[in-house]
Design a protein around this motif. Structure first.
Motif, short mmCIF file in Angstrom:
data_model
loop_
_atom_site.label_atom_id
_atom_site.label_comp_id
_atom_site.label_asym_id
_atom_site.label_seq_id
_atom_site.Cartn_x
_atom_site.Cartn_y
_atom_site.Cartn_z
N UNK A 55 0.83 -1.22 0.00
CA UNK A 55 0.00 0.00 0.00
C UNK A 55 0.86 1.26 0.00
N UNK A 56 0.20 2.41 0.17
CA UNK A 56 0.91 3.68 0.22
C UNK A 56 1.30 3.98 1.67
N UNK A 57 2.51 4.50 1.85
CA UNK A 57 2.96 4.98 3.16
C UNK A 57 3.10 6.50 3.02
N UNK A 58 2.26 7.23 3.74
CA UNK A 58 2.18 8.69 3.55
C UNK A 58 2.20 9.42 4.89
N UNK A 59 2.50 10.72 4.85
CA UNK A 59 2.34 11.50 6.09
C UNK A 59 0.87 11.58 6.46
N UNK A 60 0.55 11.62 7.76
CA UNK A 60 -0.84 11.79 8.21
C UNK A 60 -1.38 13.12 7.71
N UNK A 61 -2.70 13.19 7.52
CA UNK A 61 -3.34 14.40 7.01
C UNK A 61 -3.69 15.35 8.15
N UNK A 370 8.03 14.74 12.35
CA UNK A 370 7.18 13.99 13.28
C UNK A 370 6.76 12.67 12.65
N UNK A 371 6.71 11.64 13.49
CA UNK A 371 6.30 10.31 12.99
C UNK A 371 4.78 10.21 12.98
N UNK A 372 4.14 10.98 12.10
CA UNK A 372 2.70 10.93 11.86
C UNK A 372 2.54 10.28 10.49
N UNK A 373 2.20 9.01 10.48
CA UNK A 373 2.30 8.21 9.25
C UNK A 373 1.01 7.39 9.07
N UNK A 374 0.53 7.35 7.84
CA UNK A 374 -0.65 6.51 7.57
C UNK A 374 -0.31 5.49 6.47
N UNK A 375 -0.97 4.36 6.55
CA UNK A 375 -0.84 3.35 5.48
C UNK A 375 -2.19 3.25 4.79
N UNK A 376 -2.15 3.35 3.46
CA UNK A 376 -3.37 3.39 2.66
C UNK A 376 -3.42 2.16 1.77
N UNK A 377 -4.55 1.48 1.78
CA UNK A 377 -4.71 0.28 0.95
C UNK A 377 -4.98 0.72 -0.49
N UNK A 378 -3.91 1.04 -1.21
CA UNK A 378 -4.06 1.55 -2.57
C UNK A 378 -2.96 0.99 -3.45
N UNK A 379 -3.36 0.17 -4.39
CA UNK A 379 -2.43 -0.42 -5.35
C UNK A 379 -2.82 0.16 -6.70
N UNK A 380 -2.09 1.17 -7.18
CA UNK A 380 -2.57 1.93 -8.34
C UNK A 380 -2.72 1.07 -9.60
N UNK A 381 -3.78 1.35 -10.34
CA UNK A 381 -3.98 0.58 -11.57
C UNK A 381 -3.42 1.28 -12.78
N UNK A 382 -2.84 2.46 -12.56
CA UNK A 382 -2.14 3.21 -13.62
C UNK A 382 -0.83 3.70 -13.03
N UNK A 383 0.13 4.15 -13.87
CA UNK A 383 1.41 4.59 -13.29
C UNK A 383 1.24 5.71 -12.27
N UNK A 384 1.93 5.56 -11.16
CA UNK A 384 1.93 6.58 -10.11
C UNK A 384 3.31 7.23 -10.12
N UNK A 385 3.34 8.54 -10.42
CA UNK A 385 4.61 9.26 -10.57
C UNK A 385 4.54 10.56 -9.76
N UNK A 386 5.70 11.15 -9.48
CA UNK A 386 5.67 12.40 -8.69
C UNK A 386 4.74 13.44 -9.29
#
Ligand code: ZN
Length: 441
Positions: A55-61, A370-386
């Motif tokens: 999944x995605x590892x992102x900063x918390x919102x 700060x260690x404010x981190x979320x994990x998102x269940x998202x497996x992209x079905x198209x290219x994910x780029x910056x």
């Protein structure tokens, strides 16, 4: 040390904008290292590992404008829609009745249920604007205790207003003052305070002056020109527009959050820009109250820092980013605008606005942040780029895909299970209190 890995890092940094098979190492509430999962696990062998499972590892919102106190109204149907024909009537017939009827126990449950649902939408920091004119003194401490216990970063204030009389206005000024001292003394970066003001049309000159005197060096959190009636009232009673009136009283400035700013003219935008005042946008609330469309892109073009909140409408701030773009495109009848800006506000501005209040680096996965981190269940079905992260966030992500959340290095949710509160008991208690509250209205 805890390592979160085996996911795609959206670290919100140039180095790790999109890093496949990435990982973050955390200890002492801070991020210690960021890199590839295998490299980081080799660097810190034997430490606890949280598997993001691709999944995605992102900063918390960060949600920069919320109203915990509105939680117990969920599901309450307005009995006769003809009763509330405009925004002021919605305030008088719904929100002001509710906040006057709240007990401290209602306040606590409102905050806890809101924080629980916010965590489930990936929100790790909330800037709240509180009102409970039936229980003023001690209300901010009640919320703060819940926030600390649940492990959510919370910036609090009480909305000073003259709508419940002089005594209540003075008591709410004292409540802000008392809480600001607590927030100042708190050194762990989990609590912060602002001085809350309702809006120009419920504040007389005397109360505004007393608030400014009591606030010290704190910033203000105030609704500004949300409805056209706020401007009309200001012109009629004070011979000036809302932003100009607030500036006269020294309310604006780099620490102040001016919420909405829908009915502002060119001169007022220049004043907001010149005073480095932050403006917060809440598109769904604005649409629901039919108060008009924010001149968001014009405010942005003036160089004003913009943030996104939910204004009690939802606990999912990602929804605000989606709605912000949709509203601008619809209102301006231009499908080419506002694709990137809302995600810049959400990913860059919101964490900076809050980070300044808490004295912490928020919104990025980098050593020292700060260690404010979320994990998102998202497996992209198209290219994910910056360059297309905003497009994935707009069309692919939604709050409840977040399944694991860490705040200040501590896990608060794992696989959708809240770890810092008994959720079932909390929800049962909330239903009981809501039933009592509704019977009082
Ligand atoms: Zn609000």
């Amino acid at each position: 040390m805890i390592i979160i890995g085996n996911g795609t890092l959206l670290a919100n940094t140039a180095e790790h904008a999109v890093t496949k098979n990435g990982a973050v190492a955390v200890s002492g509430g801070l991020i210690q290292a960021v890199g590839e999962t295998t490299a980081l696990r080799a660097q810190f062998p034997g430490h606890e590992f949280i598997d993001a499972k691709g999944g995605l590892i992102m900063p918390g919102l960060v949600n920069t404008h919320h109203h915990f106190y509105s939680a117990l109204a969920r599901g309450m149907m307005i009995k006769d829609p003809k009763v509330s024909k405009n925004f002021n009537e919605i305030l008088e017939n719904l929100w002001w009745k509710i906040d006057k009827a709240l007990t401290l126990e209602d306040v606590r449950l409102s905050a806890e249920t809101t924080m629980a649902d916010s965590i489930k939408c990936g929100v790790t920091t909330i800037v709240d604007h509180h009102a409970s004119f039936g229980a003023i003194t001690g209300s901010l401490d009640t919320i703060a205790d819940s926030a600390l216990s649940m492990g959510v970063r919370a910036c609090l204030c009480f909305e000073v207003s003259d709508r419940c009389g002089k005594e209540a206005a003075l008591e709410s000024i004292a409540e802000n003052k008392q809480f600001l001292q607590r927030a100042k003394a708190h050194k762990e970066g989990m609590l912060a305070g602002l001085f809350g003001l309702h809006a120009s049309f419920t504040l007389c000159d005397e109360t505004l002056k007393a608030s400014k005197d009591a606030a010290g060096d704190a910033g203000f959190h105030v609704h500004v020109a949300e409805g056209a009636a706020d401007v009309e009232d200001c012109l009629q009673k004070h011979g000036t527009r809302v932003v100009e009136r607030l500036e006269r009283f020294g309310i604006l400035g780099p620490k102040t959050l001016a919420v909405h700013c829908i009915h502002v003219n060119e001169a007022e935008m220049q004043t907001l820009a010149r005073t480095n005042t932050t403006v917060l946008h809440n598109p769904q609330s604005n649409m629901s109250n039919a108060v008009g469309c924010s001149p968001l892109l014009a405010l942005n073009a003036h160089g004003i820092r913009l943030g996104l909140g939910t204004d009690g409408y939802t606990n999912c701030v990602l929804e605000s980013a989606k709605a912000a773009g949709l509203l601008q495109r619809h209102h301006l009848a231009d499908p080419s605008v506002a694709w990137g800006e809302p995600y810049t506000f959400l990913r860059q501005n919101n964490p900076r606005i809050a980070g300044e209040m808490f004295g912490t680096r928020l919104g990025e996965l980098a050593p020292g942040a700060a260690a404010d981190i979320i994990i998102v269940d998202y497996d992209p079905l198209t290219p994910l780029m910056p360059e297309n992260i905003a497009g994935h966030m707009h069309f692919g992500l939604y709050g409840p895909l977040v399944h694991t959340s860490m705040i200040n290095g501590k896990l608060v949710m794992r696989n959708r299970e809240l770890l810092t509160i008994d959720e079932k008991a909390m929800r049962a208690k909330s239903r009981q209190l809501a039933t009592n509250l509704w019977a009082k209205l």
